[in-house]
Design an enzyme around this catalytic site. Structure first.
Site, short mmCIF file in Angstrom:
data_model
loop_
_atom_site.label_atom_id
_atom_site.label_comp_id
_atom_site.label_asym_id
_atom_site.label_seq_id
_atom_site.Cartn_x
_atom_site.Cartn_y
_atom_site.Cartn_z
N LYS A 10 0.83 -1.21 0.00
CA LYS A 10 0.00 0.00 0.00
C LYS A 10 0.87 1.27 0.00
O LYS A 10 2.07 1.22 0.27
CB LYS A 10 -0.93 -0.03 1.21
CG LYS A 10 -1.94 -1.18 1.17
CD LYS A 10 -2.93 -1.06 2.32
CE LYS A 10 -3.95 -2.18 2.27
NZ LYS A 10 -4.97 -2.03 3.35
N TYR A 50 -12.43 -1.86 -3.64
CA TYR A 50 -12.92 -2.04 -2.26
C TYR A 50 -14.44 -1.90 -2.18
O TYR A 50 -14.97 -1.58 -1.11
CB TYR A 50 -12.24 -1.03 -1.34
CG TYR A 50 -10.83 -1.43 -0.94
CD1 TYR A 50 -10.60 -2.57 -0.17
CD2 TYR A 50 -9.72 -0.69 -1.32
CE1 TYR A 50 -9.32 -2.95 0.21
CE2 TYR A 50 -8.42 -1.06 -0.95
CZ TYR A 50 -8.24 -2.19 -0.18
OH TYR A 50 -6.98 -2.57 0.21
N ASN A 113 -2.00 0.28 6.80
CA ASN A 113 -1.52 -1.02 7.29
C ASN A 113 -0.64 -1.79 6.30
O ASN A 113 -0.59 -3.02 6.32
CB ASN A 113 -2.68 -1.87 7.81
CG ASN A 113 -3.65 -2.27 6.72
OD1 ASN A 113 -3.55 -1.79 5.60
ND2 ASN A 113 -4.58 -3.14 7.06
N HIS A 116 -2.18 -5.35 1.54
CA HIS A 116 -3.48 -6.00 1.37
C HIS A 116 -3.26 -7.44 0.94
O HIS A 116 -2.29 -7.73 0.23
CB HIS A 116 -4.30 -5.27 0.28
CG HIS A 116 -5.50 -6.03 -0.17
ND1 HIS A 116 -6.69 -6.00 0.51
CD2 HIS A 116 -5.68 -6.89 -1.20
CE1 HIS A 116 -7.56 -6.79 -0.10
NE2 HIS A 116 -6.97 -7.34 -1.15
N GLU A 127 -9.54 -10.24 -7.79
CA GLU A 127 -8.60 -9.13 -7.56
C GLU A 127 -7.38 -9.25 -8.49
O GLU A 127 -6.82 -8.25 -8.91
CB GLU A 127 -8.18 -9.12 -6.09
CG GLU A 127 -9.34 -8.75 -5.17
CD GLU A 127 -9.00 -8.81 -3.69
OE1 GLU A 127 -7.84 -9.09 -3.34
OE2 GLU A 127 -9.91 -8.56 -2.88
P1 CMP Z 1 -7.31 -4.57 3.66
O1 CMP Z 1 -6.82 -5.94 4.00
O2 CMP Z 1 -6.71 -3.91 2.49
O3 CMP Z 1 -8.91 -4.64 3.42
C1 CMP Z 1 -9.78 -3.61 3.79
C2 CMP Z 1 -9.09 -2.47 4.44
O4 CMP Z 1 -9.92 -1.57 5.12
C3 CMP Z 1 -8.16 -3.00 5.51
O5 CMP Z 1 -7.08 -3.66 4.93
C4 CMP Z 1 -7.83 -1.72 6.27
O6 CMP Z 1 -6.77 -1.01 5.67
C5 CMP Z 1 -9.12 -0.94 6.08
N1 CMP Z 1 -9.81 -0.89 7.35
C6 CMP Z 1 -10.47 -1.87 7.95
N2 CMP Z 1 -10.99 -1.44 9.12
C7 CMP Z 1 -10.65 -0.15 9.23
C8 CMP Z 1 -10.89 0.85 10.19
N3 CMP Z 1 -11.60 0.58 11.29
N4 CMP Z 1 -10.39 2.06 9.98
C9 CMP Z 1 -9.68 2.33 8.85
N5 CMP Z 1 -9.43 1.43 7.89
C10 CMP Z 1 -9.90 0.19 8.09
#
Ligand code: CMP
Length: 140
Positions: A10, A50, A113, A116, A127
Site C-alpha cells: 500500500k 474495495y 496497514n 493487502h 482481484e
Molecule cells: P485490507 O486488508 O486492504 O482490506 C480492507 C481495508 O480496510 C483494511 O485492509 C484496512 O486497511 C481498512 N480498514 C479496515 N478497518 C478499518 C478501520 N476501522 N479504519 C480504517 N481502515 C480500516
C-alpha cells in the site's frame, strides 16, 4: 484451494521505501512473485476494488488513502496461497498482529496497514484479474 493470491503493497509502505524489505520477507516465507506492477490508483479504481466495503464508516478514508500515492499490486504463488499470505501479513490492526508478520514489522495503523491480501480464492481470482491479464503472469 489454489496456489496464487493477490497482494498490494500500500501507499504508506511503498512511499516509505519498504517494498524491497516486504518482498524479501515474503520470499523468505516461500512466496514467489509471479506478476508485479507499480501504479497510482484512481478514485474510481480504488472505489471499485474495495466496493465490498462501501457503506462501512472507513470506506472514504480507505479510498482516499489508497489513492494517496503509488502502490505495488503483485500476484504471489505458494501452496495454499490465500491462507498462507493472510498468516504472513497478520491482523488488520498492526497492534494486534503477531510478531514477525508484515503488518507487525511495517504497518503504521489499522488504516495505513502496509499491505493487502485477498481473503478467499474467489476474491484472489477477481482481484488478480482487476490488476493483471494472464499474459502478465509467469506461467504456472
Ligand atoms: P485490507 O486488508 O486492504 O482490506 C480492507 C481495508 O480496510 C483494511 O485492509 C484496512 O486497511 C481498512 N480498514 C479496515 N478497518 C478499518 C478501520 N476501522 N479504519 C480504517 N481502515 C480500516
Amino acid at each position: 484451494m489454489t496456489n496464487r493470491t493477490l497482494t498490494i503493497i500500500k501507499p504508506d509502505a511503498f512511499g516509505a521505501g519498504k517494498a524491497g524489505k516486504i518482498i524479501a520477507h515474503l520470499e523468505q516465507g516461500g512466496f514467489k512473485v509471479v506478476a508485479a506492477r507499480v501504479m497510482r490508483l484512481t478514485t474510481a479504481q480504488a472505489g471499485e476494488f474495495y466496493a465490498v466495503h462501501k457503506g462501512r464508516p472507513f470506506y472514504g478514508e480507505l479510498v482516499e488513502f489508497m489513492t494517496s500515492g503509488d502502490c505495488m499490486p503483485m500476484i504471489l504463488e505458494k501452496a495454499n496461497a490465500v491462507l498462507a499470505l493472510r498468516d504472513a501479513i497478520g491482523a488488520t490492526d498492526p497492534a494486534e498482529a503477531a510478531a514477525g508478520t508484515v503488518r507487525k514489522l511495517y504497518a503504521e495503523s489499522k488504516g495505513r496497514n502496509a499491505i493487502h491480501a485477498s481473503d478467499s480464492d474467489e476474491n484472489a481470482a477477481r482481484e488478480s484479474r482487476f490488476f493483471f491479464s494472464e499474459t502478465d503472469c509467469i506461467r504456472g
